[in-house]
Each structure stands twice: as structure tokens, then as C-alpha cells.
Enzyme design. Structure first.
Site, PDB file in Angstrom:
ATOM      1  N   SER A  75      28.498  53.001   8.015  1.00 24.58           N
ATOM      2  CA  SER A  75      27.446  52.527   7.775  1.00 24.58           C
ATOM      3  C   SER A  75      25.887  52.970   7.817  1.00 24.58           C
ATOM      4  CB  SER A  75      27.190  51.215   8.799  1.00 24.58           C
ATOM      5  OG  SER A  75      26.248  50.511   8.624  1.00 24.58           O
TER       6      SER A  75
ATOM      7  N   TYR B 176      28.500  47.890  17.150  1.00 20.06           N
ATOM      8  CA  TYR B 176      28.756  48.203  15.606  1.00 20.06           C
ATOM      9  C   TYR B 176      28.163  49.293  15.311  1.00 20.06           C
ATOM     10  CZ  TYR B 176      29.267  47.749  10.674  1.00 20.06           C
ATOM     11  OH  TYR B 176      29.707  48.058   9.268  1.00 20.06           O
TER      12      TYR B 176
ATOM     13  N   LYS C  78      29.641  53.072  14.558  1.00 21.84           N
ATOM     14  CA  LYS C  78      29.575  53.844  13.133  1.00 21.84           C
ATOM     15  C   LYS C  78      29.001  55.259  13.206  1.00 21.84           C
ATOM     16  CE  LYS C  78      31.825  50.723  10.587  1.00 21.84           C
ATOM     17  NZ  LYS C  78      32.851  50.994  10.086  1.00 21.84           N
TER      18      LYS C  78
END
Length: 226
Positions: free
Chosen positions: A129, A145, A149
Site C-alpha cells: 500500500s 495496517y 505494509k
């Protein structure tokens, strides 16, 4: 038989990607905890069964399947992801770990499992991401998150170095906003400029050809300024 292995195929990019690859004639091993959506397509080129990337038992099931079918894996697309949107002071240790279990340790374990079934021309492609890119825009609530990533981007660079003599190749795509269920959960009401199918088309092409031009590279796939 030659396979392409895709994780996180129950919805969004992974679902569209599996269909596109199967329609193009590739044998696809589509892996997700909920295998019903992809299995219900009934595509002759798709094999699916329930699979949790963080489960050692489930990974062994994949290992047994590939051995039984004398499989060669052309590409592994690490697409499965988990997102928890919660302020840092409120997210629990268990929630934080659960994100890393899928987004980091799951990627590492799947890669270790699949590499023995690949040759020098194989491609391990990890879907990351823009949130994991140093210096990109960051958003509150995504501490687990986005940091996870970022971790797999560095892992990609390290594995490319470690396997540079024998292969396969390792690359990662840091995606910007894509209209998926996960995006809707993270940012309710936000409309992304790219659909899941459009991104899946790009990922398919890169998974099949990108290793010829890139190894150990992080490509930022975003039409907006991070």
C-alpha cells in the site's frame, strides 16, 4: 501443471485477479478464508479451498496439494490483507498482532512455502500500500495496517538480494486508493479513482511480465500524489 497462486481471493482485487488469470488460460490456486465466492464461479481453471494465510495447518494443505499435482508455480501473488482502523491508543495488542499475522508473517510464510515450487523465472509479487511508503500521506487509525505494509516492502528488497543468483524474482506494488470493500471499511463513503477490476488487470500483467524487467523493486501504483 503450471499454477499461479493468489491469496485473498474472496473479494476485491484478488477475486477479479483470479477470474482474469483463469480466463486467460492459467491454472489458478485461489486461496481465501471464505472460498465460496470464487468457487461459485465454477471456472474450470480455478481451484479453491478454505485457507487462512496465518494458519500453519492450512499452509501445509497447500503444500500437499502442490506436491500431489506435481506443480510448478509461475507466480505467487501475496494479495491477502487485513486492516484494523482504530486509534493507536485503543487498538489492542491482539488486534495489532492479527494484522501482522496476515500482512507480514503470512506473506513470509507463504513465500517460504511456494519458492521451492518455482524456478529462476518465477515471480513473487506482494501487494502493499502507498500507506507503507516512507514519506507518503498517512492516516489516523491505520498504525497497524500501514506499518505492516511498510515491513513487507523491505522484506521484498531483502528476498530479492538473497535469491538473486537462483531466483525467483521478488517485487512489490504499493497501491493507492482502489474501490474495494476494504477501502470502504477504512474510509466509508470515499470513492476511489480506480476499480478493483482495473487494478487487477494491471497486477496480472505485472505478475506475468514484471520479473523480466524488475527485481527487488517497489513500484508506486497511484495516480494521486501520496
Amino acid at each position: 501443471m503450471d499454477y499461479i497462486v493468489v491469496t485473498g481471493t474472496s473479494r476485491g482485487i484478488g477475486f477479479e485477479l483470479s477470474k482474469l488469470l483463469a480466463d486467460a488460460g492459467y491454472a489458478v490456486l485461489a486461496l481465501s478464508r471464505n472460498d465460496s465466492p470464487i468457487k461459485n464461479i465454477g471456472h474450470k481453471n480455478i481451484t479453491a479451498f478454505p485457507f487462512d494465510v496465518s494458519s500453519a495447518k492450512d499452509r501445509e494443505k497447500v503444500n500437499e496439494y502442490l506436491k500431489a499435482n506435481n506443480a510448478k508455480v509461475l507466480a505467487l501473488i501475496n494479495n491477502a490483507g487485513k486492516l484494523v482502523n482504530k486509534p493507536f491508543m485503543e487498538i489492542t495488542e491482539e488486534e495489532f498482532k492479527s494484522v501482522y499475522d496476515v500482512n507480514v508473517f503470512g506473506v513470509a510464510s507463504m513465500t517460504k512455502l511456494i519458492v521451492p515450487f518455482m524456478d529462476k523465472g518465477g515471480h513473487v509479487l506482494t501487494i502493499s500500500s502507498m500507506g507503507g511508503i516512507q514519506g507518503s500521506a498517512k492516516f489516523p487509525g491505520l498504525s497497524a495496517y500501514s506499518s505492516s505494509k511498510g515491513a513487507v516492502l523491505t522484506l521484498t528488497e531483502l528476498l530479492a538480494e538473497e535469491f538473486k543468483e537462483t531466483g525467483p524474482s521478488f517485487n512489490a506494488l504499493a497501491l493507492g486508493a482502489v474501490q474495494t470493500e476494504m477501502l470502504e471499511e477504512a474510509f466509508p463513503g470515499y470513492l476511489a479513482p480506480v476499480s478493483a477490476k482495473e487494478m487487477a488487470e494491471y497486477i496480472m500483467d505485472f505478475a506475468l511480465k514484471g520479473q523480466k524487467m524488475y527485481n527487488g523493486k517497489i513500484l508506486q501504483v497511484s495516480s494521486s500524489t501520496p
